[in-house]
Design a protein around this motif. Structure first.
Motif, PDB file in Angstrom:
ATOM      1  N   ASN A  12       0.859  -1.169   0.000  1.00 30.52           N
ATOM      2  CA  ASN A  12       0.000   0.000   0.000  1.00 30.52           C
ATOM      3  C   ASN A  12       0.904   1.230   0.000  1.00 30.52           C
ATOM      4  OD1 ASN A  12      -2.733  -1.423   0.794  1.00 30.52           O
ATOM      5  ND2 ASN A  12      -1.163  -2.229   2.140  1.00 30.52           N
ATOM      6  N   PHE A  13       0.342   2.401  -0.340  1.00 24.97           N
ATOM      7  CA  PHE A  13       1.146   3.609  -0.411  1.00 24.97           C
ATOM      8  C   PHE A  13       0.461   4.748   0.338  1.00 24.97           C
ATOM      9  CE2 PHE A  13       2.567   1.055  -3.913  1.00 24.97           C
ATOM     10  CZ  PHE A  13       3.942   1.289  -3.972  1.00 24.97           C
ATOM     11  N   THR A  14       1.264   5.487   1.100  1.00 25.92           N
ATOM     12  CA  THR A  14       0.764   6.624   1.866  1.00 25.92           C
ATOM     13  C   THR A  14       1.751   7.773   1.748  1.00 25.92           C
ATOM     14  OG1 THR A  14      -0.439   5.249   3.460  1.00 25.92           O
ATOM     15  CG2 THR A  14       0.173   7.450   4.178  1.00 25.92           C
ATOM     16  N   GLY A  87       6.921   9.911  10.852  1.00 29.77           N
ATOM     17  CA  GLY A  87       5.902  10.561  10.043  1.00 29.77           C
ATOM     18  C   GLY A  87       4.858   9.563   9.560  1.00 29.77           C
ATOM     19  N   LEU A  88       5.325   8.363   9.204  1.00 30.18           N
ATOM     20  CA  LEU A  88       4.394   7.307   8.801  1.00 30.18           C
ATOM     21  C   LEU A  88       3.493   6.922   9.962  1.00 30.18           C
ATOM     22  CD1 LEU A  88       3.582   5.259   6.548  1.00 30.18           C
ATOM     23  CD2 LEU A  88       5.258   3.687   7.551  1.00 30.18           C
ATOM     24  N   ALA A  89       4.076   6.750  11.144  1.00 30.64           N
ATOM     25  CA  ALA A  89       3.289   6.392  12.330  1.00 30.64           C
ATOM     26  C   ALA A  89       2.245   7.463  12.641  1.00 30.64           C
ATOM     27  CB  ALA A  89       4.222   6.187  13.524  1.00 30.64           C
ATOM     28  N   LYS A  90       2.626   8.733  12.493  1.00 36.61           N
ATOM     29  CA  LYS A  90       1.696   9.825  12.779  1.00 36.61           C
ATOM     30  C   LYS A  90       0.592   9.897  11.723  1.00 36.61           C
ATOM     31  CE  LYS A  90       5.166  12.555  15.244  1.00 36.61           C
ATOM     32  NZ  LYS A  90       6.030  13.771  15.233  1.00 36.61           N
ATOM     33  N   THR A  91       0.937   9.593  10.482  1.00 32.20           N
ATOM     34  CA  THR A  91      -0.074   9.580   9.421  1.00 32.20           C
ATOM     35  C   THR A  91      -1.161   8.565   9.734  1.00 32.20           C
ATOM     36  OG1 THR A  91       1.522  10.274   7.736  1.00 32.20           O
ATOM     37  CG2 THR A  91      -0.449   9.132   6.967  1.00 32.20           C
ATOM     38  N   PHE A  92      -0.760   7.436  10.315  1.00 33.65           N
ATOM     39  CA  PHE A  92      -1.719   6.396  10.681  1.00 33.65           C
ATOM     40  C   PHE A  92      -2.354   6.660  12.052  1.00 33.65           C
ATOM     41  CE2 PHE A  92       1.049   3.295   8.072  1.00 33.65           C
ATOM     42  CZ  PHE A  92       0.363   3.619   6.912  1.00 33.65           C
ATOM     43  N   ASP A  93      -1.923   7.739  12.705  1.00 31.97           N
ATOM     44  CA  ASP A  93      -2.453   8.074  14.036  1.00 31.97           C
ATOM     45  C   ASP A  93      -2.248   6.922  15.015  1.00 31.97           C
ATOM     46  OD1 ASP A  93      -3.612   9.791  15.879  1.00 31.97           O
ATOM     47  OD2 ASP A  93      -5.644   9.066  15.487  1.00 31.97           O
ATOM     48  N   LEU A  94      -1.053   6.301  14.947  1.00 34.14           N
ATOM     49  CA  LEU A  94      -0.749   5.195  15.849  1.00 34.14           C
ATOM     50  C   LEU A  94      -0.510   5.717  17.264  1.00 34.14           C
ATOM     51  CD1 LEU A  94       1.701   3.080  13.647  1.00 34.14           C
ATOM     52  CD2 LEU A  94      -0.787   2.880  13.847  1.00 34.14           C
ATOM     53  N   ASP A  95      -1.029   5.016  18.232  1.00 36.79           N
ATOM     54  CA  ASP A  95      -0.902   5.414  19.633  1.00 36.79           C
ATOM     55  C   ASP A  95       0.331   4.740  20.239  1.00 36.79           C
ATOM     56  OD1 ASP A  95      -1.288   6.333  22.196  1.00 36.79           O
ATOM     57  OD2 ASP A  95      -2.851   4.867  22.674  1.00 36.79           O
ATOM     58  N   ARG A  96       1.397   5.470  20.398  1.00 41.06           N
ATOM     59  CA  ARG A  96       2.650   5.012  20.993  1.00 41.06           C
ATOM     60  C   ARG A  96       3.046   3.621  20.457  1.00 41.06           C
ATOM     61  NH1 ARG A  96       3.345   4.166  26.107  1.00 41.06           N
ATOM     62  NH2 ARG A  96       5.397   5.122  26.223  1.00 41.06           N
ATOM     63  N   PRO A  97       3.325   3.537  19.167  1.00 40.21           N
ATOM     64  CA  PRO A  97       3.730   2.249  18.603  1.00 40.21           C
ATOM     65  C   PRO A  97       5.052   1.783  19.180  1.00 40.21           C
ATOM     66  CG  PRO A  97       4.263   4.014  17.080  1.00 40.21           C
ATOM     67  CD  PRO A  97       3.439   4.631  18.190  1.00 40.21           C
TER      68      PRO A  97
END
Length: 283
Positions: A12-14, A87-97
């Motif tokens: 997938n691409f983001t 930046g990728l983690a924030k784009t996905f709105d990950l909670d403290r990955p």
């Protein structure tokens, strides 16, 4: 948060900071962001490790900017690669990955732990090293570097780079390469990135090795829980370098796997994934 993904070999691409980043997501649970080694693509992770980790985590693999299927240019520093990863983690709105970095990815993970410590959970540093300016470290042998930077690597090269010179370790290496190559060890060994990518990553990594990027200065300030793991026969980054990391990072834990080299995490996929899961579950 759950990510829409096909769970297949297609990526997938983001968009992250203007770069189209290729990624995949497998499993469910607390997100685990996987940071890859030098010159590797998303297709160079051993499926056995990803499947084992995905039993308890949402495992996110990706190609950083300028690598394989992702767009953009390779960042000039490993800090730049760390910024893309977060930046990728924030784009996905990950909670403290959680973050797991292997080899060069482990160097990037050190920077993430120092710079973004409050935004991540646990950090696993696998078969990696701090900057060689840190006391007690052993520089990577030139023979290993010369083999790692060849335009094409054979299965025999991969055995030298990633596995111990014992029957058990070499057998595990061939099995891993076959899994990566979907039954073909030679396909598993084939380079999936360009020499331009290799050169750019090499330049950024050298800045880290020799302390030019100052990354080593942040180790003492890391507050995130850290697990340092390595094989006892890693030709790239000796066990002494893992010990140097544990001494520098407050409260870091150490795990050493016997009869294993730089790809100990593939050779011991089930045991390592159990150890990682146990470590992260306690946070």
């Amino acid at each position: 948060m759950p990510l829409d993904t096909d769970h297949a070999n297609n990526s997938n691409f983001t968009d992250v900071n203007g770069h189209q980043i290729a990624w995949r997501s497998t499993g469910a649970g607390q997100p685990l962001l996987m940071l890859n080694r030098f010159r590797a693509s998303i297709d160079d992770w051993d499926p056995a490790l990803i499947e084992a980790l995905a039993r308890h985590h949402q495992v996110i693999t990706f190609d950083n900017a300028g690598v394989a299927a992702s767009g953009g240019s390779v960042p000039e520093t490993l800090e730049g690669a760390a910024d893309i990863a977060m930046g990728l983690a924030k784009t996905f709105d990950l909670d403290r990955p959680h973050v797991l970095g292997w080899s060069m990815g482990g160097m990037i993970a050190q920077i993430i732990a120092a710079k973004y410590g409050d935004e991540v959970g646990g950090v696993v540093l696998a078969a990696t090293t701090p900057s060689f300016v840190l006391e007690g470290t052993v520089p990577t042998p030139q023979e290993w570097l010369a083999t790692a930077t060849k335009e094409e690597n054979t299965p025999e090269d991969m055995q030298f780079l990633f596995y111990a010179d014992t029957e058990a370790s070499r057998s595990a290496g061939l099995s891993s390469l076959a899994r990566i190559g979907q039954g073909n060890a030679t396909a598993g060994a084939a380079s999936k990135t360009t020499m331009h990518t290799v050169g750019a990553q090499g330049a950024a990594t050298r800045k880290f090795f020799f302390g030019e990027d100052g990354a080593f200065k942040g180790l003492n300030d890391i507050s995130a829980p850290v697990l340092v793991a390595n094989g006892d026969r890693d030709r790239a980054f000796a066990v002494e370098n893992s010990l140097a990391l544990v001494r520098a990072i407050p409260d870091a834990q150490l795990a050493i796997y016997p009869d294993a080299g730089h790809a100990f995490l593939f050779q011991n996929a089930d045991q390592f994934s159990e150890d990682v899961t146990r470590f992260l579950a306690g946070l």
